[in-house]
Design an enzyme around this catalytic site. Structure first.
Site: not given
Length: 369
Positions: A66, A257
């Site tokens: 992530d 992201d």
């Protein structure tokens, strides 16, 4: 004369020696321009999950890699939680089985919109992958969760590996990739993310994260770099957006992201983009639903620096059920501070993102998908 193994074993250093040797071998084998590739699996284009190992010998975990967070945590062997125990079916870390684990003693707690993960910190070797050629980083501090939020229960992942900057980390814990950079385990202080668009399929090969190198197998030449406006998230400036007859050049702070399945934008902009794409908001799904999964959507053009990046129709369609699809953009209320857009997986499927940690900039290259 005792063997080296015996001498090292007697002083408790044998495994460390083997690990160092493996690390050297791995570096010799793949330390050219290839970096350390790690394959990820795609779940309905919504989650891209990688296998990592922690400890010696390595214990395997499935995590989201992530770029929108900075902490690594996995469930600990002691993880429990009432009748619905969200940890029940997860892989759990057993520190007693790792010869390289070091206790830390500090507590940790990470809050998500949907609940917390909390427990204590430990230190051990983290491998970005499961075999000996993977990037292997000793002395990483990570969270050992003794309780996790209920929403993790049905998720395929065990935990999360954050790839953003230390400044964003809870308790200022140094993230594993930053640890790799500081220990000079990678040739270049950057990593490349290539994600595939696989539609409504579960657990299929879905892309590659390449640590320490620019991925030239899956990505074209770098189109441009954009300096980061803040080295917390991978945050930078986007100057304009256009789709069909709608355009807006107000300028926004945005983040790249990998942990966000959709694009996310301020409500007024999302509504205009949805209108241009022929999508209507349906409360039941909380998304802008398309008339059909074969809807042709005009290219969404994002301008970053002086360069326009077009996201094509295929990457703007998000499978919700077997035969219902949504527009791959969501409303995002970033508040007065911080980013007001999230460039999630649809953007990264279209363009490989190069997260240049050392030079604090983002690079973009056409994805060869």
């Amino acid at each position: 004369q005792d063997s080296m193994r015996k001498v090292l074993a007697a002083s408790g250093q044998w495994e460390e020696y083997v690990m160092a040797k493996e690390l050297n071998r791995a570096q010799r084998v793949s330390f050219a321009d290839e970096g350390f590739p790690q394959k990820v699996n795609d779940y309905s284009d919504a989650e891209y999950v990688g296998n990592i190992t922690i400890g010696t010998p390595g214990q395997t975990f499935e995590v989201i890699l992530d770029t929108g967070s900075s902490n690594l945590w996995v469930p600990d062997a002691t993880c429990a939680g009432g009748l619905t125990n969200p940890c029940a079916k997860k892989h759990k870390f057993e520190s007693v089985k790792s010869s390289t684990w070091v206790a830390n003693g500090k507590k940790f707690k990470i809050s998500y919109e949907t609940g917390d993960a909390k427990g204590f910190l430990g230190q051990d070797t983290v491998r970005f992958g499961t075999d000996s050629t993977a990037l292997t980083v000793p002395k990483c501090t990570f969270g050992q969760a003794t309780s996790i939020a209920a929403f993790f229960k049905n998720d395929v992942i065990d935990g999360i590996l954050g790839l953003a900057f230390q400044a964003l980390a809870v308790d200022n814990v140094k993230p594993p990739f930053i640890e790799a950079v500081d220990q000079k385990l990678v040739q270049q202080p950057l990593f490349t993310v290539f994600l595939e668009n696989e539609g409504n399929k579960q657990n299929v090969p879905g892309g590659v994260y390449t640590y320490g190198a620019i991925d030239t197998h899956n990505c074209g030449p770098i189109i441009a770099y954009q300096p980061l406006s803040s080295a917390t998230y991978f945050e930078f400036k986007m100057t304009s957006v256009a789709i069909g007859s709608y355009s807006n050049s107000k300028g926004w702070q945005v983040i790249s992201d990998t942990g966000t399945s959709l694009l996310a934008a301020p409500k007024d902009i999302t509504e205009k983009i949805a209108e241009a794409a022929g999508a209507k908001f349906e409360k039941a799904y909380g998304l802008y639903m398309l008339p059909s999964c074969n809807t042709e959507i005009p290219d969404l053009k994002l301008t970053i620096g002086s360069q326009a990046y077009s996201i094509e129709s295929a990457n703007m369609i998000f499978p919700v059920t077997a035969n219902k699809c949504a527009l791959a953009i969501d409303e995002f209320n970033g508040g007065a501070f911080g980013p007001s857009w999230i460039l999630g997986d649809p953007f990264i499927m279209q363009y490989c993102n190069i997260y240049d940690v050392g030079n604090k900039r983002m690079g973009f290259a056409k994805s060869y998908q």
